[in-house]
Design a protein around this motif. Sequence first.
Motif, PDB file in Angstrom:
ATOM      1  N   ILE A   1     -32.566 105.503  81.330  1.00 19.80           N
ATOM      2  CA  ILE A   1     -31.242 105.810  80.783  1.00 19.80           C
ATOM      3  C   ILE A   1     -31.301 107.081  79.938  1.00 19.80           C
ATOM      4  CG2 ILE A   1     -29.378 104.990  79.285  1.00 19.80           C
ATOM      5  CD1 ILE A   1     -30.290 102.124  80.016  1.00 19.80           C
TER       6      ILE A   1
ATOM      7  N   TYR B   1     -25.553 101.793  80.113  1.00 16.58           N
ATOM      8  CA  TYR B   1     -26.185 100.699  80.863  1.00 16.58           C
ATOM      9  C   TYR B   1     -25.147  99.672  81.308  1.00 16.58           C
ATOM     10  CZ  TYR B   1     -29.182  96.574  81.600  1.00 16.58           C
ATOM     11  OH  TYR B   1     -29.811  95.464  82.120  1.00 16.58           O
TER      12      TYR B   1
ATOM     13  N   PHE C   1     -29.054 100.664  88.133  1.00 14.02           N
ATOM     14  CA  PHE C   1     -30.284 100.082  87.596  1.00 14.02           C
ATOM     15  C   PHE C   1     -30.712  98.842  88.374  1.00 14.02           C
ATOM     16  CE2 PHE C   1     -27.934 102.132  84.102  1.00 14.02           C
ATOM     17  CZ  PHE C   1     -28.832 103.150  83.827  1.00 14.02           C
TER      18      PHE C   1
ATOM     19  N   TYR D   1     -32.600  95.780  80.097  1.00 14.21           N
ATOM     20  CA  TYR D   1     -32.324  97.004  79.337  1.00 14.21           C
ATOM     21  C   TYR D   1     -33.601  97.661  78.809  1.00 14.21           C
ATOM     22  CZ  TYR D   1     -30.756 100.164  75.703  1.00 14.21           C
ATOM     23  OH  TYR D   1     -30.568 101.276  74.922  1.00 14.21           O
TER      24      TYR D   1
ATOM     25  N   SER E   1     -34.538 101.443  79.731  1.00 14.78           N
ATOM     26  CA  SER E   1     -34.255 102.355  78.621  1.00 14.78           C
ATOM     27  C   SER E   1     -34.767 103.783  78.814  1.00 14.78           C
ATOM     28  CB  SER E   1     -34.808 101.767  77.315  1.00 14.78           C
ATOM     29  OG  SER E   1     -34.496 102.603  76.231  1.00 14.78           O
TER      30      SER E   1
END
Length: 263
Positions: free
Chosen positions: A226, A103, A110, A219, A223
């Motif tokens: 990811i 990340y 993102f 994040y 998540s």
Amino acid sequence: MIDAEILASVGEWELKRSDVNAIIPRGISSADSLLYAESYIKKWIKDNLVYDVALLNLGEDKTEIDRLVDEYRYSLVRYKYQDRLIKERLSADIRESEKLQYYDENPNKFILDKGIVKGLFLKVPADAPGLNDVKTWYKQTTEDALEQIEKYSLQNAVIYDYFYDRWVEFDEIMDKIPMYISNPDQFLKTNKVVEVTDSSYCYFLNITEYMTSGTIKPYDYASPQITEMLINQKKVDFIKKFEEDLYNDAIRTGKAKRSIEKE
């Protein structure tokens, strides 16, 4: 005696009431539900009539279709199992530290393409009791206010969506409210509450946090994405090793045999 559960039939095919109820969109009126069901039933009958006629007239082509169906089933079963195996095995192997590193090193992957929010949404009948109290409670995030809203919603709300603890697409919420917004990002910057009433319902939205399009996803929201990205990076090698191990084990145990030995 006619089975009330069966709404339509074509030959041996039967359409059950529960099947139709399952596909009717939630939240639409009784009149619209009836029209939707009637349309679906009519299409179901037509589709099955065409299918029966096709079976009778395909002749030798039916053998080819059966072969293609078998091939598709074989591929689908194999794919579904491998997909589940990959998610179970690789997801467990991906560490949180690995996700955080990915990340931090790839922020441009993102970027939000639309706004997201945290908050609370209520849809309540316009003639419901205690609306003045609701107009006070929904703007507050205190434990007492939330408890009052939850109790009220059990008896009165058509929709009660609590998302103070998770990010939700702003468009997803606004799709439930009869209100047009030309510039969602600008709207989010200047509005923390939304209160709309039409002839049937009152709509209440309290936004506690927001992020506009073009910013980097938080994040916790990114998540799952990811995890999927890291799985995709590793799955080719995983499948190759899995199939090789499966092959070697089958040869060793005699489950699989080959007549030509390796040179």
